[in-house]
Design a protein around this motif. Sequence first.
Motif, short mmCIF file in Angstrom:
data_model
loop_
_atom_site.label_atom_id
_atom_site.label_comp_id
_atom_site.label_asym_id
_atom_site.label_seq_id
_atom_site.Cartn_x
_atom_site.Cartn_y
_atom_site.Cartn_z
N ILE A 132 -18.31 47.14 25.14
CA ILE A 132 -17.36 47.58 23.61
C ILE A 132 -15.96 46.71 23.84
N ASP A 133 -15.90 46.45 22.09
CA ASP A 133 -15.45 45.37 21.71
C ASP A 133 -13.50 45.73 22.06
N ALA A 134 -12.87 44.59 21.22
CA ALA A 134 -12.01 45.45 21.31
C ALA A 134 -11.10 46.21 20.49
N GLU A 135 -12.35 46.76 19.15
CA GLU A 135 -11.86 47.94 18.33
C GLU A 135 -12.40 48.83 18.97
N GLY A 136 -13.06 49.12 19.40
CA GLY A 136 -13.95 50.06 20.54
C GLY A 136 -15.32 50.62 20.03
N PHE A 137 -15.63 49.19 19.84
CA PHE A 137 -17.00 49.84 19.10
C PHE A 137 -17.70 49.06 20.54
N TYR A 138 -19.30 49.37 20.10
CA TYR A 138 -20.62 49.21 21.24
C TYR A 138 -20.61 47.24 20.42
N VAL A 139 -20.32 46.21 20.85
CA VAL A 139 -21.46 45.12 20.49
C VAL A 139 -22.29 45.39 20.12
N GLN A 140 -23.05 44.73 19.47
CA GLN A 140 -24.79 44.70 18.52
C GLN A 140 -24.97 43.87 19.33
N GLU A 141 -26.18 43.96 20.10
CA GLU A 141 -27.45 42.69 20.50
C GLU A 141 -28.32 42.54 19.32
N TYR A 142 -29.21 40.91 19.10
CA TYR A 142 -30.08 41.48 18.61
C TYR A 142 -31.08 40.98 18.85
N THR A 143 -32.91 41.15 18.61
CA THR A 143 -34.17 41.10 18.87
C THR A 143 -34.56 40.88 17.79
N VAL A 144 -35.02 38.98 18.05
CA VAL A 144 -35.80 38.90 17.13
C VAL A 144 -37.13 38.81 16.80
N HIS A 145 -38.37 39.76 16.32
CA HIS A 145 -39.55 40.02 16.94
C HIS A 145 -40.55 38.76 16.15
N PHE A 146 -41.40 38.63 16.40
CA PHE A 146 -42.12 37.33 15.19
C PHE A 146 -44.05 38.01 15.96
N CYS A 147 -44.48 38.44 14.93
CA CYS A 147 -45.61 39.42 14.80
C CYS A 147 -46.50 38.26 14.67
N GLU A 148 -48.00 38.80 14.70
CA GLU A 148 -49.22 37.93 14.81
C GLU A 148 -49.08 37.50 13.20
N PRO A 149 -49.34 35.92 13.12
CA PRO A 149 -49.72 35.90 11.50
C PRO A 149 -50.98 36.27 10.84
N ILE A 150 -50.41 36.38 9.84
CA ILE A 150 -51.59 36.87 8.89
C ILE A 150 -52.39 35.98 7.89
N TYR A 151 -53.23 35.39 8.54
CA TYR A 151 -54.01 34.41 7.49
C TYR A 151 -54.89 34.91 6.34
N PRO A 152 -55.13 33.72 5.35
CA PRO A 152 -56.27 34.05 3.80
C PRO A 152 -57.32 34.02 4.14
N ASP A 153 -58.18 35.09 3.23
CA ASP A 153 -59.18 34.89 4.43
C ASP A 153 -59.84 34.32 3.00
N PRO A 154 -60.34 33.24 3.83
CA PRO A 154 -61.45 32.33 2.64
C PRO A 154 -62.39 33.49 1.74
N SER A 155 -63.01 33.71 2.18
CA SER A 155 -63.91 34.50 1.92
C SER A 155 -63.56 35.17 0.83
N LYS A 156 -62.70 35.63 0.39
CA LYS A 156 -61.72 36.50 -0.67
C LYS A 156 -61.34 35.37 -1.61
N LYS A 157 -61.22 36.27 -3.26
CA LYS A 157 -60.97 35.50 -4.01
C LYS A 157 -58.79 35.10 -3.92
N GLN A 158 -58.71 34.16 -4.63
CA GLN A 158 -56.95 34.10 -4.12
C GLN A 158 -56.43 35.50 -4.24
#
Length: 68
Positions: A39-65
Motif C-alpha cells: 500500500i502506497d503513502a496515499e493508502g492505495f495498492y501499488v499496481q503490478e504490471y504483467t506483459v503477455h506475449f502471445c504466439e505470432p500470427i503468420y500470413p498464410d502464403p496460400s491466400k491472397k494478401q
Amino acid sequence: MTTVWIVQEGDFCTSFTFAARNNKPVLPVFITMSDSDVIDAEGFYVQEYTVHFCEPIYPDPSKKQADS
C-alpha cells in the motif's frame, strides 16, 4: 536487423495489412494490471504490471494478401 512496429489497440487492420504486405508475423502483446500487497503513502495498492506475449500470427502464403 529487427524492426518492431507498435500499433495501438483498435488498429488491427492496419497492423495485419502491413505485416501481410511484408510477409512478416504479427506478435500480439497485451498488458494486465493487478493490485500488489503493498500500500502506497496515499493508502492505495501499488499496481503490478504483467506483459503477455502471445504466439505470432503468420500470413498464410496460400491466400491472397487481402484474405491472409
